[in-house]
Design a protein around this motif. Sequence first.
Motif, short mmCIF file in Angstrom:
data_model
loop_
_atom_site.label_atom_id
_atom_site.label_comp_id
_atom_site.label_asym_id
_atom_site.label_seq_id
_atom_site.Cartn_x
_atom_site.Cartn_y
_atom_site.Cartn_z
N HIS A 266 -9.27 -6.36 -7.77
CA HIS A 266 -8.14 -6.00 -8.64
C HIS A 266 -7.71 -4.54 -8.42
N TRP A 267 -6.45 -4.28 -8.68
CA TRP A 267 -5.89 -2.93 -8.48
C TRP A 267 -6.66 -1.89 -9.29
N ASP A 268 -7.13 -2.27 -10.50
CA ASP A 268 -7.82 -1.31 -11.37
C ASP A 268 -9.32 -1.26 -11.11
N GLY A 269 -9.80 -1.99 -10.08
CA GLY A 269 -11.23 -1.95 -9.75
C GLY A 269 -12.09 -2.90 -10.54
N GLN A 270 -11.50 -3.78 -11.35
CA GLN A 270 -12.26 -4.73 -12.18
C GLN A 270 -12.46 -6.09 -11.52
N GLY A 271 -12.09 -6.19 -10.24
CA GLY A 271 -12.27 -7.47 -9.55
C GLY A 271 -13.68 -7.62 -8.97
N LEU B 139 -13.47 -2.89 -5.56
CA LEU B 139 -12.55 -1.95 -4.92
C LEU B 139 -11.32 -1.76 -5.80
N ALA B 140 -10.65 -0.60 -5.63
CA ALA B 140 -9.48 -0.30 -6.46
C ALA B 140 -8.38 0.34 -5.62
N GLY B 141 -7.12 0.14 -6.06
CA GLY B 141 -5.98 0.81 -5.45
C GLY B 141 -5.83 0.50 -3.97
N ASP B 142 -5.50 1.57 -3.21
CA ASP B 142 -5.23 1.40 -1.79
C ASP B 142 -6.46 1.06 -0.96
N LYS B 143 -7.66 1.13 -1.58
CA LYS B 143 -8.87 0.74 -0.84
C LYS B 143 -8.91 -0.76 -0.60
N ILE B 144 -8.12 -1.50 -1.37
CA ILE B 144 -8.01 -2.95 -1.16
C ILE B 144 -7.03 -3.16 -0.02
N PRO B 145 -7.40 -3.94 1.03
CA PRO B 145 -6.48 -4.17 2.15
C PRO B 145 -5.14 -4.68 1.65
N LEU B 146 -4.04 -4.23 2.32
CA LEU B 146 -2.69 -4.63 1.92
C LEU B 146 -2.55 -6.14 1.90
N GLU B 147 -3.08 -6.80 2.94
CA GLU B 147 -2.96 -8.26 3.01
C GLU B 147 -3.58 -8.92 1.79
N CYS B 148 -4.71 -8.36 1.30
CA CYS B 148 -5.38 -8.94 0.13
C CYS B 148 -4.54 -8.72 -1.14
N ARG B 149 -3.87 -7.56 -1.24
CA ARG B 149 -3.03 -7.31 -2.42
C ARG B 149 -1.83 -8.26 -2.44
N ILE B 150 -1.26 -8.50 -1.25
CA ILE B 150 -0.13 -9.45 -1.17
C ILE B 150 -0.62 -10.86 -1.50
N PHE B 151 -1.77 -11.22 -0.93
CA PHE B 151 -2.31 -12.57 -1.16
C PHE B 151 -2.59 -12.80 -2.64
N ALA B 152 -3.13 -11.78 -3.33
CA ALA B 152 -3.46 -11.94 -4.75
C ALA B 152 -2.23 -12.29 -5.57
N ILE B 153 -1.11 -11.66 -5.27
CA ILE B 153 0.13 -11.96 -6.00
C ILE B 153 0.63 -13.36 -5.67
N ALA B 154 0.61 -13.69 -4.38
CA ALA B 154 1.10 -15.00 -3.94
C ALA B 154 0.26 -16.13 -4.55
#
Length: 626
Positions: free
Chosen positions: A546-551, A556-571
């Motif tokens: 999660h973006w706030d590090g609660q995943g 991991l939090a913020g930009d430390k999460i790979p971009l592809e994973c952040r896009i995938f989470a929303i999709a």
Amino acid sequence: MGYSKLAGEGLTPNINVHTLQDIIDFFPDATFIINECKRVIVWNKAMEEMTGVQSAEILGKGDYAYAVPFFGEARPIIIDLIDQDDQPTVNRYESFRKEGSKLYGEIYAPMAYRGRGAYLWAMASPFFGRQGNRLGAIQTIRDITHHKKVEQALKDSEERYREILFSIQEGYYEADLTGNIIYCNEAGCRLLGRSMNELIGLNYRQIFKDPNTAHHAFHRVYLSGKPGRGAALEVVRHDGATRVNELSISLMKDKRDRITGFRVVARDITERINIEQRLRYLCLHDQLTDLYNRTYFEEELHRLENGRDYPITIVSIDVDNLKITNDLLGHGHGDELLRTCARILQKPLRRSDILARVGGDEFALILPRADQKKAEAVCNRIRKAVEEHNSKHPNLQVSISMGSATSHGPEEPLQRTLIEADDCMYREKLIHGAGTLNQIMDALISTLESRDYFSQGHASRLRRFCQALGQTAGLSARQLRKLTVLSQVHDLGKVSIPETILHKAGPLTGKEWKIVKQHSEKGYRIARISPELLPVADFILHHHEHWDGQGYPLGLAGDKIPLECRIFAIAEAFEVMTSDRPYRPARSTPEAIAELKGCAGTQFDPELIKLFVPELEGENDTEECL
């Protein structure tokens, strides 16, 4: 009263009483004589000792006075039954019998020996003079107390013996020399499933499954005279069931040491025999596959070493990637794979061939009288059987590597031949190692698809959303390919989650949720061993951060999460919300977008949410999306 007085009174005509007294005094048994008037005319010394009454005190007395020293009262006794039928008196005697003019009986005299009491045997008969004329009656009495005590002790002993026989768990039988049962205890009845009435008189030929074997066992004891122990014979119960009984056989003899029959102590050892057979089986067989084990395999190698079955070919067989299968799908899946391999390997073999499981993922095959050409034919049949299985069972793919070597005689040790076969097998494993790994990965994905039956269309919808959002985010073609692969295999780790949890209708418990959260790590480990999935292994690991590090799993939090994973989470979140689930209906597109906005900055990248909202607002409601 003296003898002369007795004679003077005419009580003893035609007899010298003095002489008679002297003679009877020498009798070891207590003896007395009465005349026709039932008065005592002779009372010997043994009577004095038994009764404590001196002859001078009793001679001449009548009215049953001779009974008083024995019973404490004047009453008829056995001597009086010579002339009268007195049934009550007869009933007082045990074993009463009459033989001609003689009477016999046994009785307990409580006052004998001055009140000490004794068991007595008595014999009475008429007493005749020289001319054959009857002068009176004579009674002889013998103390049989000791005999009675011995007899009672024997009866008590026999009774205790019978009680012991009835209480023991072993069956006990007595049989005559013709083999007919003449006695048995309750345990013996239970062993054979028959009542005592059914067993008494039954011949052994009706009990033993093989009467001839039983006859030999009994005959050996009869001839040797020595007990026979440990004979295991099959008996047939009344219901037809066959059990194994262990017999101890000994001889029965009479008082003259003549053989009269047999004693048998029996116990049911069927369960013990079954356990022993099972243990023997397990000593030589693999418990999982029921094939021979390494112990048997080594023994056969040693046996064949100096035999006449050359040429002998040994085939070494290894199940590919068993450890990976165990790690990824669990040992239950791995065990089923081994059992399946065992069944496949057995199909093309001859009866003389020996197949064994010699290690965790290793099998070995001994082919007696088989040169390399024949061995190759066997290996080809095995490969064909594997292909047929794999075509029918996509979720349980089998891959094996084989190598063979042939010994043409004792000069080529079979242990060396086994090593050569192993070397050939490992060379084959190296040649097609990557291909077998791909088979495993295909099977894993197939298994996941077959188990995830409640989300039909999930993968295709998610792939479409990922591609659309990835393009909006400006991903390169390479990044888009990785994101597309991630949409297909992100839940690969769920193959290890029990179906009861995976398909549960309703919220998960804390324990169940903990199990589910492990799937990203397991999916990561699976992807790491596959060249095709290695590029997205990290994405699989982080796709629930999660973006706030609660995943999870690393927080991991913020930009430390790979971009592809952040896009995938929303999709994925959008796809899940706009799809039906067993525990709720699908939400509308506006509702799903509102939820995404609400989680921006906590679960999702807020900048990506702003970027994707216009794209998502172009989506119709769930039914139109499908």
